[in-house]
Design an enzyme around this catalytic site. Structure first.
Site, PDB file in Angstrom:
ATOM      1  N   ARG A 165     -56.292  10.578 -23.200  1.00 55.66           N
ATOM      2  CA  ARG A 165     -57.158  10.120 -22.108  1.00 55.66           C
ATOM      3  C   ARG A 165     -57.582  11.329 -21.275  1.00 55.66           C
ATOM      4  NH1 ARG A 165     -53.035   5.411 -20.665  1.00 55.66           N
ATOM      5  NH2 ARG A 165     -51.739   7.136 -21.362  1.00 55.66           N
ATOM      6  N   ASP A 174     -59.298  13.834 -18.757  1.00 58.13           N
ATOM      7  CA  ASP A 174     -59.788  13.654 -17.379  1.00 58.13           C
ATOM      8  C   ASP A 174     -61.253  14.059 -17.244  1.00 58.13           C
ATOM      9  OD1 ASP A 174     -57.414  12.803 -16.055  1.00 58.13           O
ATOM     10  OD2 ASP A 174     -56.624  14.838 -16.285  1.00 58.13           O
ATOM     11  N   TYR A 191     -54.200  21.042 -27.678  1.00 58.25           N
ATOM     12  CA  TYR A 191     -55.154  21.356 -26.612  1.00 58.25           C
ATOM     13  C   TYR A 191     -55.382  22.868 -26.572  1.00 58.25           C
ATOM     14  CZ  TYR A 191     -54.885  16.714 -24.445  1.00 58.25           C
ATOM     15  OH  TYR A 191     -54.984  15.366 -24.186  1.00 58.25           O
ATOM     16  N   ARG A 243     -52.780  21.585 -17.747  1.00 58.89           N
ATOM     17  CA  ARG A 243     -53.400  22.334 -16.650  1.00 58.89           C
ATOM     18  C   ARG A 243     -52.354  22.912 -15.687  1.00 58.89           C
ATOM     19  NH1 ARG A 243     -57.571  17.960 -14.722  1.00 58.89           N
ATOM     20  NH2 ARG A 243     -57.885  19.443 -13.028  1.00 58.89           N
TER      21      ARG A 243
END
Lengths: 252, 252
Positions: free
Chosen positions: B57, B59, B117, B204
């Site tokens: 999901r 952002d 990622y 992050r």
């Protein structure tokens, strides 16, 4: 009555910009231009209007990684301060990479010896969403060797009238090209061309012709035939603006 | 009365999208989401509403090069036709790269074995206008070796509570990371992390911590200390969304 004599100085600016949302380099009656933004930012430093000359008048949607501009000003901030001050006023899609002191009489366009453009062609069945504004998306594979042979035919001094958009007035359509190369990496074909000058839409008409040759619709030799004919109707379609980048400008 | 039995099939979609202008993957009350766009496009093929599940999901502002989604449908177009039909309805910043038939019960999120990622950090005095939505711009050079040592400390099974945004509810904050690598090319640092799952803002927060270490504010060992402490206050700031890409999702 005392007369204040302002010392004039010429600044050389190197710029990068994402041309997507602009009407092009050149100031126009409507829409935002890179020249217009720079002149506004420069005027705030100078306290009066300033004309900024660009080496290449890139069209709407065309990008730059190394556009060069010149301006005559009287303010005395050092070049690094000017760069920071301009960047603080400019939007994020236009960046001043460098400001240096230039010799008196330096003019970004007239003093240029050579300009280098790059054109990106993305080859994939499905378009890359990250390249939608930075490449021409072509679905079918292209014959790289045929494109390379055709590109090489442009090197030298030729009359490029066939690769010029209608309605432009120039003294001569003869230009000298010293580099014309097709490169590639997986899924991407890059065309680089360097020369002493370019006619309006010239690089994009050359790329349109190269892609017709790459598709096998025309033999490589067509490039030389079109050049010799001088007829725009013989060349391929004008490739989309978004794939084109002004990469660098060299000076004497 | 005759009963029509519709044969259910499960489709697996691989997607790329530029997350810049979206509220994120997930459908929300206001704003455009990737899930919302896909569900609308899918509903037109199905003739009624369809739920599309995404593996990650992402952002607002986060991008994907290899997001995976699953949906149960009854229409009988072949996968290639579905891909073309969806792409013809989706905006250019969302592309369906592939559609394949999946086994019954396949679920993009619950069946995922590993997600990868990537995070891009642009190191330059002046920001690159072409990377303004695709990288975190950091002005000062970073200590690559210190970042590499810190990144390696994340490999293995750990409680990542310290790298989770407040206000999220999950059963467990324990995750297994099998890859955590810092790469670089001129002007660009890339961080890649692969694991069995990620908490909200986890990548992050890790990147924010890596950059503090790269700046020399903390030693590499801080990464292990923060992990052990379980306290979000010990980790670095959350790195900007725009540098983050969901690169791939692997399945059993």
């Amino acid at each position: 009555m005392a007369r204040v004599v302002w010392a004039m100085r010429t600044l050389k600016l190197t710029l990068a910009y994402d041309g997507t949302r602009f009407v092009g380099w050149q100031r126009q009656a409507a829409g935002e231009s890179i020249q217009g933004l720079l002149e506004s930012a420069m005027a705030r430093l100078e306290g009066r209007s300033v004309t900024v000359h660009g080496a290449g008048r890139t069209d709407a949607g065309v990008h730059a990684r190394g556009q060069v501009a010149s301006a005559e000003v009287t303010f005395d901030h050092d070049p690094a301060t000017v760069a920071r001050a301009l960047n603080s006023q400019l939007p994020e899609d236009v960046r001043v990479l460098e400001v240096v002191e230039a010799a008196e009489g330096f003019h970004a366009r007239f003093s240029a010896r050579s300009k280098t453009y790059a054109y990106r062609i993305r080859i994939s069945e499905v378009a890359d969403p990250f390249d939608r504004a930075y490449a021409w998306h072509v679905r079918s594979p292209l014959d790289l060797e045929a494109m390379r042979r055709a590109a090489a035919l442009l090197i030298g001094t030729h009359d490029f009238a066939a690769f010029q958009s209608a309605g432009t007035e120039v003294r001569t359509t003869v230009r000298t090209i010293h580099r014309s190369e097709v490169g590639h990496e997986p899924g991407l074909i890059t065309y680089e061309i360097a020369g002493d000058g370019f006619l309006r839409h010239m690089v994009r008409a050359i790329v349109g012709t190269l892609v017709e040759i790459g598709r096998g619709r025309w033999p490589s030799q067509t490039m030389a035939d079109v050049l010799a004919s001088g007829a725009r109707t013989g060349a391929g379609p004008t490739a989309p603006a978004c794939g084109l980048f002004l990469v660098r400008v060299d000076y004497y």
